[in-house]
Design a protein around this motif. Structure first.
Motif, short mmCIF file in Angstrom:
data_model
loop_
_atom_site.label_atom_id
_atom_site.label_comp_id
_atom_site.label_asym_id
_atom_site.label_seq_id
_atom_site.Cartn_x
_atom_site.Cartn_y
_atom_site.Cartn_z
N TRP A 147 0.83 -1.21 0.00
CA TRP A 147 0.00 0.00 0.00
C TRP A 147 0.86 1.26 0.00
CZ3 TRP A 147 -5.21 0.27 -0.53
CH2 TRP A 147 -5.92 -0.94 -0.43
N HIS A 148 0.51 2.23 -0.84
CA HIS A 148 1.29 3.46 -0.93
C HIS A 148 0.46 4.57 -1.55
CE1 HIS A 148 1.64 1.59 -4.91
NE2 HIS A 148 1.75 2.83 -5.38
N ASP A 149 0.91 5.80 -1.35
CA ASP A 149 0.38 6.92 -2.13
C ASP A 149 1.48 7.41 -3.06
OD1 ASP A 149 2.06 8.64 -0.75
OD2 ASP A 149 0.48 9.38 0.59
N HIS A 150 1.32 8.60 -3.63
CA HIS A 150 2.25 9.05 -4.65
C HIS A 150 2.82 10.43 -4.31
CE1 HIS A 150 -0.53 6.08 -6.27
NE2 HIS A 150 0.56 5.59 -6.85
N GLY A 151 2.90 10.73 -3.00
CA GLY A 151 3.54 11.95 -2.55
C GLY A 151 2.90 13.22 -3.08
N VAL A 156 -4.66 6.23 -2.58
CA VAL A 156 -3.83 5.23 -1.89
C VAL A 156 -4.23 3.87 -2.42
CG1 VAL A 156 -3.27 4.20 0.34
CG2 VAL A 156 -3.73 6.65 0.19
N HIS A 157 -3.25 3.10 -2.89
CA HIS A 157 -3.61 1.82 -3.49
C HIS A 157 -2.51 0.76 -3.35
CE1 HIS A 157 -1.89 2.81 -7.81
NE2 HIS A 157 -0.99 2.91 -6.87
N ASP A 158 -2.89 -0.46 -3.73
CA ASP A 158 -1.99 -1.61 -3.76
C ASP A 158 -2.28 -2.31 -5.08
OD1 ASP A 158 -0.49 -3.89 -3.40
OD2 ASP A 158 -1.61 -4.64 -1.68
N PRO A 202 8.91 3.44 -9.47
CA PRO A 202 7.47 3.62 -9.47
C PRO A 202 6.77 2.53 -8.68
CG PRO A 202 8.17 2.62 -11.50
CD PRO A 202 9.42 2.94 -10.73
N GLU A 203 5.66 2.86 -8.08
CA GLU A 203 4.82 1.88 -7.40
C GLU A 203 5.50 1.18 -6.23
OE1 GLU A 203 1.55 1.71 -8.12
OE2 GLU A 203 2.16 3.44 -9.26
N GLY A 204 6.22 1.94 -5.43
CA GLY A 204 6.72 1.41 -4.18
C GLY A 204 8.08 0.75 -4.28
FE LIG Z 1 0.95 3.59 -7.20
#
Ligand SMILES: [Fe+2]
Length: 360
Positions: A107-111, A154-156, A199-201
């Motif tokens: 799980w993360h956001d993109h700042g 916020v997604h995974d 990208p994407e964590g």
């Molecule tokens: Fe993402």
């Protein structure tokens, strides 16, 4: 995390040192390929300014349909999700990602960046926090399906089963930081903000010749010239603090608690929710610790703020607790010590823990 040693052999792989439009030397794909991509993006991406999610969706969907621009670059790595930067300007960055079964982002956001991704091959599944609530939504994307999102998203994202998957991702402004989240009984809790390593964590590996793949080595070579000559590094500060400090392994700390020592948990609430708590530990936030435990402070806790108090400071892994305990000793608490390995070591030793008590 392991990384397979696979050498990209695509015709577009960049020769180090050649600059192309938008990307720095050492970034991603060859200058010829960068120009071809820039031509496609020309009418979609302004040179500066922030792109709306719908504009980013046009970018990812457009590139996903242009296999001639990326298909020969893809590296399939069974151990870790693979990525390569395709384009970067002041307004957005664009990435090529490859996914195998079992790979996901966490799980993360993109700042604060808006973003979009389009599936070019295979299938991806996105879980995301539904706007305005704690509910988790889920959507499955097949080839040429695309989604776009705003800065609060916020997604995974995970490989969706079947064969290999490939996707195109775009962000505006370009990714700089992202915050990682933990799923807890209280919903998603922001855990920490980190510099973007891809990208994407963090669960990914940059293709060869990407600047991000080399970022750690570059950082290690940096010598900040503006610092005073005698300024210690954080590693030196830590070593200095530990030189005069008693550090207790969990079993020894547990034994001392039965003899009257006090375990002081300085972790923030979100970390306690994500990791758990120690029953009976006293919770004092790191930002008020000295004021609560200095015997001369008006904000002290009298039962604890004593020169002879046996205080054992605990954080998550035993680093911040060292600095905190050293400061307590400077304040005159001669018995201040810290828990070697922190809560994680305590838990690993099989000592008592419990889920955190939710607020409210
Ligand atoms: Fe993402």
């Amino acid at each position: 995390m392991s990384a397979a040693t696979i050498t990209p052999s695509g015709a577009g792989a960049q020769q180090r040192g050649r600059a192309g439009p938008g990307l720095q030397p050492g970034w991603g794909v060859s200058s010829e390929r960068q120009r071809a991509i820039a031509e496609v993006l020309g009418c979609l991406v302004p040179p500066a300014g922030r792109l709306a999610p719908v504009q980013l969706r046009a970018v990812t969907a457009g590139l996903a349909a242009r296999r001639d621009l990326w298909a020969d670059l893809v590296v399939r790595d069974p151990d870790v999700r693979w990525y390569l930067p395709l384009h970067r300007s002041n307004s957005c960055d664009v990435w090529l990602l490859a996914w195998e079964r079992g790979q996901d982002t966490d799980w993360h956001d993109h700042g604060g960046s808006s973003g979009s991704f389009a599936v070019a091959e295979g299938c991806l599944v996105e879980q995301y926090r539904a706007p305005g609530g704690r509910r988790i939504a889920r959507r499955r994307l097949l080839a040429l399906g695309a989604v776009a999102f705003g800065p609060a998203h916020v997604h995974d994202v995970a490989h969706g089963g079947g064969g290999s998957a490939t996707s195109i991702h775009a962000y505006s402004p370009p990714l700089v930081t992202m915050t990682c989240y933990s799923t807890t009984g209280c919903g998603l809790i922001a855990r920490e903000t980190v510099a973007v390593v891809g990208p994407e964590g963090a669960r990914g590996r940059g293709g060869a010749d990407t600047a991000l793949a080399d970022a750690s080595a570059s950082a290690a070579r940096l010598t900040p010239g503006s610092l005073p000559a005698d300024a210690p590094s954080i590693d030196q500060l830590l070593a200095e603090a530990r030189s005069g400090l008693t550090r207790l392994r969990p079993e020894a700390a547990f034994a001392m608690l039965t003899d009257g020592a006090v375990l002081v948990d300085i972790r923030p609430l979100e970390q306690r929710i994500a990791e758990g708590e120690v029953p009976g530990a006293v919770i004092i936030g790191r930002n008020v610790l000295e004021w609560r435990l200095d015997p001369r402070s008006e904000a002290r806790i009298p039962a604890l703020a004593r020169a002879d108090a046996q205080i054992i400071v605990m954080c998550a892994e035993g680093y911040a607790s060292t600095l905190a305990a050293a400061t307590l000793r400077r304040l005159g608490l001669r018995g201040a010590a810290d828990l070697d390995g922190g809560f994680q070591a305590w838990k690993a030793a099989g000592l008592p823990t419990r889920p955190a008590q939710p607020p409210g």
